[in-house]
Design a protein around this motif. Structure first.
Motif, PDB file in Angstrom:
ATOM      1  N   LEU A  48      36.235  21.615  36.286  1.00 29.26           N
ATOM      2  CA  LEU A  48      36.285  22.881  37.018  1.00 29.26           C
ATOM      3  C   LEU A  48      35.447  23.952  36.320  1.00 29.26           C
ATOM      4  O   LEU A  48      34.728  24.714  36.979  1.00 29.26           O
ATOM      5  N   ILE A  49      35.527  24.006  35.001  1.00 27.49           N
ATOM      6  CA  ILE A  49      34.757  25.003  34.256  1.00 27.49           C
ATOM      7  C   ILE A  49      33.265  24.742  34.397  1.00 27.49           C
ATOM      8  O   ILE A  49      32.467  25.665  34.565  1.00 27.49           O
ATOM      9  N   LYS A  50      32.878  23.466  34.370  1.00 26.21           N
ATOM     10  CA  LYS A  50      31.466  23.119  34.540  1.00 26.21           C
ATOM     11  C   LYS A  50      30.957  23.556  35.914  1.00 26.21           C
ATOM     12  O   LYS A  50      29.866  24.115  36.047  1.00 26.21           O
ATOM     13  N   LEU A  51      31.763  23.332  36.955  1.00 20.67           N
ATOM     14  CA  LEU A  51      31.379  23.770  38.303  1.00 20.67           C
ATOM     15  C   LEU A  51      31.249  25.291  38.358  1.00 20.67           C
ATOM     16  O   LEU A  51      30.320  25.820  38.977  1.00 20.67           O
ATOM     17  N   ALA A  52      32.175  26.002  37.707  1.00 20.01           N
ATOM     18  CA  ALA A  52      32.140  27.466  37.708  1.00 20.01           C
ATOM     19  C   ALA A  52      30.888  27.984  37.008  1.00 20.01           C
ATOM     20  O   ALA A  52      30.266  28.947  37.461  1.00 20.01           O
ATOM     21  N   ILE A  53      30.500  27.348  35.915  1.00 15.37           N
ATOM     22  CA  ILE A  53      29.302  27.770  35.186  1.00 15.37           C
ATOM     23  C   ILE A  53      28.057  27.572  36.047  1.00 15.37           C
ATOM     24  O   ILE A  53      27.173  28.426  36.094  1.00 15.37           O
ATOM     25  N   ASP A  54      27.980  26.436  36.753  1.00 22.30           N
ATOM     26  CA  ASP A  54      26.812  26.160  37.577  1.00 22.30           C
ATOM     27  C   ASP A  54      26.661  27.155  38.726  1.00 22.30           C
ATOM     28  O   ASP A  54      25.546  27.456  39.150  1.00 22.30           O
ATOM     29  N   GLU A  55      27.769  27.689  39.245  1.00 23.15           N
ATOM     30  CA  GLU A  55      27.723  28.539  40.440  1.00 23.15           C
ATOM     31  C   GLU A  55      28.084  29.998  40.171  1.00 23.15           C
ATOM     32  O   GLU A  55      28.287  30.750  41.113  1.00 23.15           O
ATOM     33  N   LYS A  56      28.136  30.423  38.924  1.00 22.59           N
ATOM     34  CA  LYS A  56      28.636  31.763  38.629  1.00 22.59           C
ATOM     35  C   LYS A  56      27.773  32.890  39.197  1.00 22.59           C
ATOM     36  O   LYS A  56      28.290  33.938  39.549  1.00 22.59           O
ATOM     37  N   ASP A  57      26.468  32.687  39.323  1.00 23.71           N
ATOM     38  CA  ASP A  57      25.574  33.745  39.819  1.00 23.71           C
ATOM     39  C   ASP A  57      25.080  33.480  41.234  1.00 23.71           C
ATOM     40  O   ASP A  57      24.130  34.123  41.684  1.00 23.71           O
ATOM     41  N   SER A 103      26.852  26.867  48.484  1.00 28.13           N
ATOM     42  CA  SER A 103      27.257  25.986  47.391  1.00 28.13           C
ATOM     43  C   SER A 103      28.404  26.585  46.577  1.00 28.13           C
ATOM     44  O   SER A 103      29.313  25.881  46.147  1.00 28.13           O
ATOM     45  N   ARG A 104      28.391  27.895  46.386  1.00 25.35           N
ATOM     46  CA  ARG A 104      29.488  28.554  45.661  1.00 25.35           C
ATOM     47  C   ARG A 104      30.768  28.518  46.486  1.00 25.35           C
ATOM     48  O   ARG A 104      31.866  28.349  45.943  1.00 25.35           O
ATOM     49  N   LEU A 105      30.645  28.673  47.796  1.00 24.19           N
ATOM     50  CA  LEU A 105      31.808  28.588  48.669  1.00 24.19           C
ATOM     51  C   LEU A 105      32.429  27.198  48.590  1.00 24.19           C
ATOM     52  O   LEU A 105      33.650  27.044  48.544  1.00 24.19           O
ATOM     53  N   HIS A 106      31.584  26.170  48.533  1.00 25.80           N
ATOM     54  CA  HIS A 106      32.084  24.798  48.400  1.00 25.80           C
ATOM     55  C   HIS A 106      32.850  24.631  47.087  1.00 25.80           C
ATOM     56  O   HIS A 106      33.932  24.045  47.066  1.00 25.80           O
ATOM     57  N   VAL A 107      32.307  25.164  46.008  1.00 27.18           N
ATOM     58  CA  VAL A 107      32.971  25.068  44.708  1.00 27.18           C
ATOM     59  C   VAL A 107      34.292  25.829  44.727  1.00 27.18           C
ATOM     60  O   VAL A 107      35.301  25.359  44.198  1.00 27.18           O
ATOM     61  N   ARG A 108      34.324  27.004  45.367  1.00 30.62           N
ATOM     62  CA  ARG A 108      35.563  27.776  45.482  1.00 30.62           C
ATOM     63  C   ARG A 108      36.638  26.959  46.199  1.00 30.62           C
ATOM     64  O   ARG A 108      37.796  26.936  45.815  1.00 30.62           O
ATOM     65  N   LEU A 141      37.832  32.119  37.111  1.00 27.50           N
ATOM     66  CA  LEU A 141      36.921  31.064  36.657  1.00 27.50           C
ATOM     67  C   LEU A 141      35.469  31.528  36.724  1.00 27.50           C
ATOM     68  O   LEU A 141      34.698  31.323  35.786  1.00 27.50           O
ATOM     69  N   PHE A 142      35.082  32.164  37.835  1.00 27.80           N
ATOM     70  CA  PHE A 142      33.692  32.598  37.992  1.00 27.80           C
ATOM     71  C   PHE A 142      33.348  33.775  37.080  1.00 27.80           C
ATOM     72  O   PHE A 142      32.288  33.791  36.458  1.00 27.80           O
TER      73      PHE A 142
END
Length: 178
Positions: A48-57, A103-108, A141-142
Motif C-alpha cells: 500500500l505504501i509503495k502504491l501511495a508513493i507512486d501516485e502521490k503527485d 490512476s490515483r483514483l484506482h489506487v485510492r 497515505l498520500f
C-alpha cells in the motif's frame, strides 16, 4: 510451499484480521502482534505504501465556486425572514480542490478495499456522536506517509521482537513504520 500463512483461521476471518491490523498500523504507526501475523501485515502495508508513493503527485488542482453559510461574530449562521420563513444567507467563495487522475483514483479504491473506515472519538466527548470525526486513511497515505518515504526504495516497516507471550508462548513483536 504455501503462498501465505493461514494463521490458524478460516479465510474470511484471516482477511478481516489482516485488514484490521493493516488499518491500525497505518492509523497509529505501530502495532503489537505475533511474529507470523506481523510478517503477513508487513507485506500488505508495504504494498500500500509503495502504491501511495507512486501516485502521490498524480492529481489536478481545480478552483470551484462553493456556497458557504454566512456566520456572525459568534460563529452562528445568519438568517433573515422572507415571507414568514427563516432563510440562511449564503456567500459564494472560491475553493481549491484536488481532483484525482484515473490512476490515483484506482489506487485510492485499492486502499479502500483493504482499509477499514476509522472514526476518531475525543476522550472528553465519549458517547456523543456529533463530536466524532472520520479519518481519511487514503489521504494520510498520500499526504503524510508517501511524502515521508518518497526517497526510500522499500523497507518501510520494522519488526522488533519483544519476547514470548505468557499465555501460549507465541513470539510477540512490535510492527512499526520506520
Amino acid at each position: 510451499m504455501a503462498m501465505y500463512r493461514k494463521l490458524g483461521k478460516k479465510s474470511d476471518q484471516r482477511k478481516a484480521l489482516l485488514r484490521s491490523q493493516v488499518t491500525q498500523l497505518i492509523y497509529h504507526g505501530k502495532i503489537r502482534t505475533t511474529e507470523a501475523r506481523a510478517k503477513e501485515v508487513r507485506q500488505i502495508a508495504e504494498h500500500l505504501i509503495k502504491l501511495a508513493i507512486d501516485e502521490k503527485d498524480n492529481f489536478e488542482t481545480l478552483t470551484v465556486k462553493a456556497k458557504v453559510a454566512r456566520k456572525d461574530k459568534d460563529g452562528k449562521r445568519v438568517t433573515s425572514v422572507v415571507d414568514g420563513k427563516k432563510i440562511t444567507l449564503y456567500d459564494q467563495v472560491d475553493k481549491e480542490i484536488k481532483k484525482d487522475l484515473p490512476s490515483r483514483l484506482h489506487v485510492r479504491r485499492e486502499f479502500m478495499k483493504v482499509l477499514y473506515p476509522v472514526v476518531e472519538v475525543p476522550a472528553e466527548a465519549a458517547g456523543k456522536k456529533r463530536l466524532t470525526k472520520k479519518v481519511d486513511l487514503c489521504e494520510k497515505l498520500f499526504d503524510e506517509i508517501a511524502v515521508k518515504y518518497a526517497d526510500r526504495r522499500g523497507g518501510y516497516t520494522r519488526i522488533v521482537k519483544i519476547g514470548e507471550r505468557k499465555g501460549d508462548g507465541a513470539m510477540e513483536v512490535i510492527l512499526e513504520l520506520v
